[in-house]
Design a protein around this motif. Structure first.
Motif, short mmCIF file in Angstrom:
data_model
loop_
_atom_site.label_atom_id
_atom_site.label_comp_id
_atom_site.label_asym_id
_atom_site.label_seq_id
_atom_site.Cartn_x
_atom_site.Cartn_y
_atom_site.Cartn_z
N LEU A 135 0.82 -1.23 0.00
CA LEU A 135 0.00 0.00 0.00
C LEU A 135 0.84 1.27 0.00
N VAL B 157 -8.88 7.50 -2.81
CA VAL B 157 -8.38 6.39 -1.98
C VAL B 157 -7.24 6.94 -1.13
N ARG C 1 -4.60 6.30 2.23
CA ARG C 1 -4.04 5.33 3.18
C ARG C 1 -3.80 6.04 4.52
N LEU D 155 -7.56 1.76 4.63
CA LEU D 155 -7.79 2.52 3.40
C LEU D 155 -9.15 3.19 3.51
N ALA E 11 -10.48 -6.80 4.35
CA ALA E 11 -10.25 -7.72 3.23
C ALA E 11 -9.96 -9.12 3.79
N THR F 5 -6.50 -11.29 -0.23
CA THR F 5 -5.99 -10.19 -1.06
C THR F 5 -6.92 -10.03 -2.26
N ILE G 6 -5.76 -4.84 -2.78
CA ILE G 6 -5.92 -4.62 -1.33
C ILE G 6 -5.48 -5.90 -0.60
N THR H 11 -6.36 -5.79 5.41
CA THR H 11 -6.45 -4.32 5.40
C THR H 11 -7.87 -3.91 5.81
N ILE I 250 -10.97 -1.39 5.65
CA ILE I 250 -11.52 -0.40 4.71
C ILE I 250 -12.49 0.48 5.49
#
Ligand code: HEM
Length: 512
Positions: A34, A72, A74, A84, A378, A381, A400, A404, A406
């Protein structure tokens, strides 16, 4: 160094080191994958951006970040955990729609639901298990079922109106200041109790009420340091939910709600719900028809979930509707005129006949979404489509990494001038009537109930309930607000007098 350890201890230590190593490798892999996504420098190595998110005006950091970095962004959470924040419409449709089961709620959120409500629909993760629970609940919350419950919405609305009438009559001036958030919480609890299983919590009697206080105490937090630690840490260490005063409250509310739901289930089995119209009766009917037959714990978890989901969000939105009405005597007059012919108990009228009422509610949901950040994680991946490449790239896909988090910040989407126009930050219900006339589908950009297979199943219930109360209250009272009000983050976004502790909305209520 290890010579004093037994074989078992050495194996356990080995497993522990492997687990730690796995986490560290995943952490660095995620950071690496990322790295090229733009975002703010972490303001704290330990807390990341959690401090800013907790202590700023709700959602304001997201507005700043998305303005600076694009669709988007981070950001870092606790101990560098990668988050994210996404406002790209294509990515959101994918995450909430076709890939919804690849993006379940984060573990910490699911643990919160499990600790407070049990293993009901808000907790369940796997596609098949979720679809099964959803099929069981859907008939109970369908338009037809809500139609049959509308008389309850009017009855509890009338009860609230008569309590406020008594308060105003005491004042001898025809007007009194009422702290409305407490009352609307009681309204929502009584309404869902009666609709779910014909049980009157009797919160609207106005007396101190143990369950109302427990539920309120659970989520109506002041910006205390202990609440910050819990909010920041539960993503990574969900077990913080079990400790201290908060852990005790969680256990108490789960037990209290569970006892009521169990009793109702047993009573229903003995007496039967003659017309089978309560949410519980309809849920049991759908479950039996599917050949599954839930056990008592499953039913109780589902009922706890329904009560909690129907209490917290609804009371916050009603408070914001009343706040917005209190800002405009003209809007109150227009709504009174529009709904003056309203017949009680008529669901279709509430649903179709009052465009301004509908617009006021939608505009409130747009500017005051109860759930400001829609969080997912997620599960593996994933390759996510984007509507436009990220700055400096030509790729319209985003990788992603597994694990991670979101965040979908509704306040950014709901105030995007590209969608809502230059007056996006203004409360202007008329925009919904204009959009309808322009043929724009109502709910395309309104994400207050989320969308996709895991969107709010209680939407029809909530809309009819809030509209019935608004019509009833406007028939009896006029509202104004003598205080400066600000949003603050408890579990949902609630109003409070600026700078004060927990949620509060003191309105001047005048009898008409
Ligand atoms: C204005 C009021 C309400 C708002 C703003 C609201 C909002 C939401 C949102 C955003 C979600 C998705 C959560 C997520 O993805 O994590 C949700 C789910 C849900 N809501 Fe609501 N809700 C409201 C009222 C209600 C009511 C009255 C009920 C029940 C009587 C209810 C029952 C549920 C349930 C059971 C789910 C889980 C659905 C699933 O996972 O399939 N909600 N709600």
């Amino acid at each position: 160094m290890f010579q004093n350890l037994s074989k078992i201890e050495i194996i356990c230590l080995g497993i522990l080191v492997m687990c730690l190593l796995k986490h560290v490798i995943r952490f660095f892999q995620a950071r690496l994958a990322l790295k090229w996504i733009p975002g703010p420098q972490a303001s704290s190595l330990i807390w990341g951006e959690e401090w800013q998110l907790y202590y700023s005006l709700p959602g304001s950091p997201y507005l700043k970040w998305h303005k600076e970095f694009g669709k988007v962004v981070r950001i870092s959470g606790v101990f560098g955990h990668q988050i994210l924040s996404i406002t790209d419409p294509c990515a959101i449709s994918f995450i909430l729609g076709e890939a919804t089961y690849n993006f379940p709620k984060p573990n910490g959120v699911r643990e919160w639901f499990k600790a407070t409500l049990g293993e009901g629909i808000l907790w369940v993760k796997a596609k098949e298990a979720h679809e099964k629970q959803r099929r069981t609940l859907a008939p109970a919350l369908s338009q037809q079922s809500v139609r049959n419950l509308t008389h309850i919405f009017y009855e509890t609305s009338t009860k609230l109106a008569s309590q406020w009438t008594k308060l105003v009559d005491h004042s001898h001036t025809g007007e009194i200041e009422i702290e409305v958030t407490n009352w609307v919480g009681r309204f929502a609890l009584d309404t869902i109790g009666r609709a779910a299983f014909l049980y009157d919590f009797d919160c609207l009697s106005g007396e101190p009420h143990a369950l109302a206080e427990t539920l309120d105490g659970l989520t109506n937090n002041e910006n205390k340091l202990s609440s910050f630690y819990m909010r920041a840490l539960f993503w990574t260490f969900p077990s913080v939910l079990c400790i201290g005063q908060k852990g005790e409250m969680i256990r108490r509310s789960k037990k209290e709600l569970g006892e009521i739901a169990s009793k109702m289930w047993r009573d229903a089995k003995v007496a039967g719900d003659a017309e089978g119209r309560t949410l519980m009766a309809l849920m049991i009917k759908a479950d039996t028809a599917s050949g599954h037959c839930m056990n008592e714990e499953e039913i109780v978890s589902q009922m706890r979930t329904t009560i909690s989901a129907g209490y917290e969000t609804v009371s916050a939105i009603i408070a914001w509707v009343l706040y917005e009405l209190s800002q405009s005597p003209q809007l109150q007059a227009d709504l009174r005129e529009e709904t003056s012919t309203s017949r009680e108990s008529c669901f279709d009228e509430l649903n179709n006949r009052y465009p301004l009422l509908d617009a006021v509610l939608k505009e409130t949901l747009r500017l005051h979404p109860a759930i400001l950040e829609n969080h997912h994680e997620a599960a593996s991946t994933m390759l996510v489509p984007l509507s436009e490449p990220l700055p400096g790239t030509s790729d319209t896909h985003l990788v992603i990494p597994k694990g991670t988090t979101i965040a979908i910040p509704l306040n950014v989407l709901h105030t995007d001038p590209a969608i809502w126009g230059p007056d996006a930050n203004e409360f202007r219900p008329q925009r919904w009537i204009e959009r309808k006339n322009a043929g724009i589908r109502d709910d395309r950009e309104l994400l207050a109930f989320s969308k996709g297979p895991r969107s709010c199943i209680g939407k029809a219930f909530a809309l009819a309930e809030i509209k019935a109360l608004t019509v009833t209250l406007l028939r009896h009272f006029a509202f104004s607000c003598p205080h400066e009000i600000e949003p603050f983050q408890s579990f949902v976004i609630r109003p409070r007098v600026k700078g004060q502790g927990p949620s509060s909305l003191p309105l001047l209520v005048r009898k008409l």
